[in-house]
Every structure is written in structure tokens, then in C-alpha cells.
Design a protein around this motif. Sequence first.
Motif, short mmCIF file in Angstrom:
data_model
loop_
_atom_site.label_atom_id
_atom_site.label_comp_id
_atom_site.label_asym_id
_atom_site.label_seq_id
_atom_site.Cartn_x
_atom_site.Cartn_y
_atom_site.Cartn_z
N LEU A 1 52.09 -30.15 -43.86
CA LEU A 1 50.58 -29.79 -43.59
C LEU A 1 50.32 -28.76 -43.10
N ALA A 2 51.21 -27.93 -42.50
CA ALA A 2 51.02 -26.61 -42.26
C ALA A 2 50.83 -25.62 -43.16
N SER A 3 51.83 -25.84 -44.11
CA SER A 3 51.75 -25.10 -45.34
C SER A 3 50.56 -25.13 -46.32
N MET A 4 49.95 -26.51 -46.04
CA MET A 4 48.77 -26.83 -46.81
C MET A 4 47.77 -25.90 -46.21
N TYR A 5 47.59 -25.93 -44.92
CA TYR A 5 46.56 -25.00 -44.14
C TYR A 5 46.70 -23.56 -44.35
N ALA A 6 48.03 -23.10 -44.52
CA ALA A 6 48.20 -22.02 -44.95
C ALA A 6 47.77 -21.46 -46.37
N ALA A 7 47.97 -22.28 -47.09
CA ALA A 7 47.52 -22.34 -48.67
C ALA A 7 46.23 -22.16 -48.65
N LEU A 8 45.39 -22.87 -47.99
CA LEU A 8 43.87 -22.83 -47.65
C LEU A 8 43.31 -21.68 -46.92
N GLY A 9 44.12 -20.77 -46.34
CA GLY A 9 43.65 -19.67 -45.59
C GLY A 9 43.44 -20.00 -44.13
N GLN A 10 43.95 -21.26 -43.62
CA GLN A 10 43.67 -21.63 -42.50
C GLN A 10 44.90 -21.28 -41.48
N GLN A 11 45.26 -19.95 -41.19
CA GLN A 11 46.57 -19.58 -40.94
C GLN A 11 46.65 -20.12 -39.20
N GLU A 12 45.86 -20.02 -38.70
CA GLU A 12 45.90 -20.42 -37.34
C GLU A 12 46.26 -21.87 -36.89
N LYS A 13 45.65 -22.67 -37.69
CA LYS A 13 45.93 -24.12 -37.72
C LYS A 13 47.48 -24.35 -38.22
N ALA A 14 47.91 -23.67 -39.19
CA ALA A 14 49.25 -23.72 -39.66
C ALA A 14 49.98 -23.12 -38.58
N GLU A 15 50.06 -22.06 -37.97
CA GLU A 15 50.74 -21.73 -37.04
C GLU A 15 50.82 -22.73 -35.67
N ALA A 16 49.89 -23.24 -35.45
CA ALA A 16 49.93 -24.16 -34.31
C ALA A 16 50.64 -25.35 -34.56
N ILE A 17 50.60 -25.91 -35.87
CA ILE A 17 51.43 -27.15 -36.33
C ILE A 17 52.63 -26.82 -36.41
N PHE A 18 53.19 -25.55 -36.95
CA PHE A 18 54.59 -25.11 -36.89
C PHE A 18 55.09 -24.80 -35.59
N GLU B 1 47.00 -16.81 -53.14
CA GLU B 1 46.45 -17.66 -53.99
C GLU B 1 47.65 -18.12 -55.01
N GLY B 2 48.57 -17.23 -55.27
CA GLY B 2 49.59 -17.61 -56.44
C GLY B 2 50.70 -18.25 -55.70
#
Length: 514
Positions: free
Chosen positions: A335-352, A504-505
Motif C-alpha cells: 500500500l505504501a508503494s502504491m501511494y508513492a507511485a501515485l505521488g502521495q509520498q507523505e502517506k507512503a512514509e507514514a505507512i512504512f 512515472e516509469g
Amino acid sequence: MSEAPKDSLEAALKQLSCPFTWHLFEEEPTLKNLEEKISNGLGFSCPQTGASGHNLLAYLKHLQGCDEEALSCLRRAEELTRQEHPGQADARNLVTWGSYAWLYYRLGRRKESRAYLDKVAQTCGRLASPYRIDCPEMDCEEGWARLKCGGPHAERAKACFERALERDPSRLELQVGRAVATCVQEEARAWKNQSPDLLRQALALDPGNDYLKVVLALKLQKMKDEAEGEKLVEEALAGAPSVGVLRLAAKFYRKRGSMDKALEVFKEVMERQPPTSSLYHQIGCCYRTLANQLLQQPKVAGTREKVLELRNLALEYLEKAVGESGCYPNMYSDLASMYAALGQQEKAEAIFQKVLRMGHLTDGEKQQLHQRYGSFQEIFRGQEDVAIHHYLEGVKIKEKSMEYEKIMSKLHELAAHQGDRKPSSLQGWRLLGFLAKQKEEEQLAMEHYEKALGILLQHFPSGIGSLFPVPPPPEAERVPGDQEANAADPDGGVSGPPSRGSPEGTDIALLREG
């Protein structure tokens, strides 16, 4: 009958053969997720083993403090035993009755406990031990129970089936159990010399067994024979497949990269059973991989929009997965990686960060987490030093896995990259020394460390640095399996983008099933 003293009752209970005396979960760090792990395991879906599955779940429910649910499971086990094994019901029910006796004893209901002990004794007859009978049925029940607990128990499960086959070599269920246990054992130990022969033999004796067809198909897929495996899966799906068969078929299609077909089968499973965290997760993984596959194709009008749509679908299902009970740490990092792919870095960091604070992680889960978080820091945060720290933490865990190979490959790449960026290239040679040491290449490790030392000492006023020639920057070194480890893979980790720092890639690939 008058009640026996507590000590004598407990002594009798210890002679029983059932999940309460098999010590099945002693090595598990936590009971969390075990129910879904057992229910989704390779051995759980086999026909005519429903009773043993409910006996096992009853024991697990008791360990979790859900004793009424445990009693319900035992009642269901008795019912299924009568349906599945009408000619062997008494012998097969010995395990269920033993579990009843233990459960009632733990609940302080000694009268009911004694009643079930008496039922066991009446069935066993006048043997050396009145509470245990040595027969193929009991070995078979224990074999299936151990097999349902997963890979670490496969060797003991196989021994149970082989012991039973010595006394009843023609019984089909025992041959099926031995074949499946052998398959699970080979998978758990990642043996190179695997053979589908036992599965083929069992299927030849029971050609209508759809469960065996999909298990054999997965084995053949592992051995790079997908064509024959696909035929077997198609045969299994052409009949009236059980939910367990559907799940294994979907797993086959997902590993093959046929995400549309995998999604079709997973959604059929969802229509036939309540959704679970595992099911939501697997569907999310399929959407994630569809987006990755689209990125690998030539760009056409609407590609960007379609990728975003698929990623949002993946996010939706991955969020549902972590919202259910029984979710695994890898589901959070997905889920964190998916947030990162969608540009939601802070959410990704919080989950990690949430997963990094979790206790009771296995070594494999810790290694996977360090690999994924390191990739996140490197690709999306640009924090190479933080990434290296987590990669090193992952390598220190001596778990030879896909994640281990990915980390080793990435560290070799970063060693060369640091050499390109930093004139001293000190960090690059130190990294190469560490990696060589991890591979037990002591001479090579010493050479790399000497080069790092030479760089470190070259400016000392004593002139000692002159004893160490200044080496050129380290070049990228490939490690065995690099190409495979870094390929876009629905069962892999986070791999690097075509150009550094371009989210993006990036292929945020997805984890294999529990």
C-alpha cells in the motif's frame, strides 16, 4: 463414572493424539494471521480433508480465546468426518474427540472432558495405551493437520503419510497427501532438483481430482512448463471447481502474467466466499501489475489515463486489504508503494514507519521491508544514504530470498554510482568489501577494504597513504541472478525506473502470496 483426580485426567489427556498434543504453532512468533494463512495454504483445499481443517481451526480458535467458536469447529469436524469417511468415522473422529477432551478440560468442564476420553478409550480398545491407537487413519489426520500449517511442517507431514502408506499402500488419500507434502517441502526449501512425479502418479490414480490438477500445474509452471500446466488449469476450471481450486488457478494465471484472467477467477472466488485481506490484496496486486505491463508497452493516446485508473483500482483494493483482520506486513508496504507511485509520498512514509515499528516480524518480513523501504527512499525521496542503510540491514538477515538478490544487486549498482559521483569513491569500495564478505569471498573483500583504506589514508601527514595505491572508482558489478531479480515481476519488490528519479516509469511490483 466418578470424576478422576485432576492430575490423572491431565496425564490421560497427554496421551491423546490431536492438535493439542502435536505442538503445531510453537515456533510461530504470533498467532495473528494464522487462520487465514492456514485457510489459504496449499494443503487446506484438498478434497476430503475438511474435517482435519476444522480440527486445526478449533485448536487455533482456542489459542485465540474464542472457545465457543472452537466448539463450533469441532462439531463441524464431526459432521464432515461422517460425510467424508463413513467407513472410518470412529477412527478418524479420535482426533476430534481428543480435541473435545482437551478443550473441555481447559474450560474447567472436567465431566465433559472425561466423557470424550472414555469415547476415545472405547474406540481404541484394550491396547497398551487406552488413549492412542496406531493406525493409518491417525497418521493421515496428523499428516493433513501438519500440511495445512505450511512449509515448515511439510517434512513431518510427509513422514506421517509415508508411515501410513507402509501399512496401507493402496489408499489414494495417503498417496495424494504424500505428493502434496513433497511439493510443499520442495517449495519451502527452494530445492533445485524438483520432480512432479509423485503428483503425476497421484493424478493418474485419481484423474478427476481438480485440486491435484492445479497443484501439478503450479509445480510445472515452476519448472518452466507452463503449456502443460495451463491445460491442467483449464481442465480444472471446466468442471465445478471448489473455491480452493479457483484460488490456486488464479495464482497460476497471476504468476504467468495473465492478469485479466487472474482477476476474473479471483472475482469468482469473491462471489462465493466472504472477502478476506488476502483476496483483496491479490486483486490489488493484479491491478498494480496491469498498470506496470501497460507502462512497458508503446505509449498511445490514453495510456496515462489508463495507468492512473489501474493504479487507483489497485490502491482501492490494497486499502481494503489492510482494513481487514489478518493482514500481513507486506500488505502495508504494498500500500505504501502504491501511494508513492501515485505521488502521495507523505502517506507512503507514514505507512512504512508504521510497519518499521511493528513487533513480531519474521526475518523474511524484516528483509522484505528493508528492501522495499530502501527502494522508496532511493527512488522517490532521493535519500541514497538512507536507502543504503536499509539495504545493508536487509543483507545482514541471512535469508536467501528474491529480496536478498535484489538488495545485493542494488548495492553493487550503488557502489559504482557512488564512485562516479565522489572522487574519493571511499564508500563504493567499502560497500564492495562488505558485499564480498557477505558472499564469503574473504580475499576479494580484503582487496576492496584495502582500496578503501588507501583512499582514507592518502592525505595523512605521515605519508602512510603512499603504501596504498589510489584505486580508480569501482565499476558496476553484476551478481548472479541480477537480470532475473531486477526484471518487472508481479512477485518482486520495488525496482528502479528507466531513468533515476522518474516515478512515472517505476515498477512498484507486488509481493507473492503468503
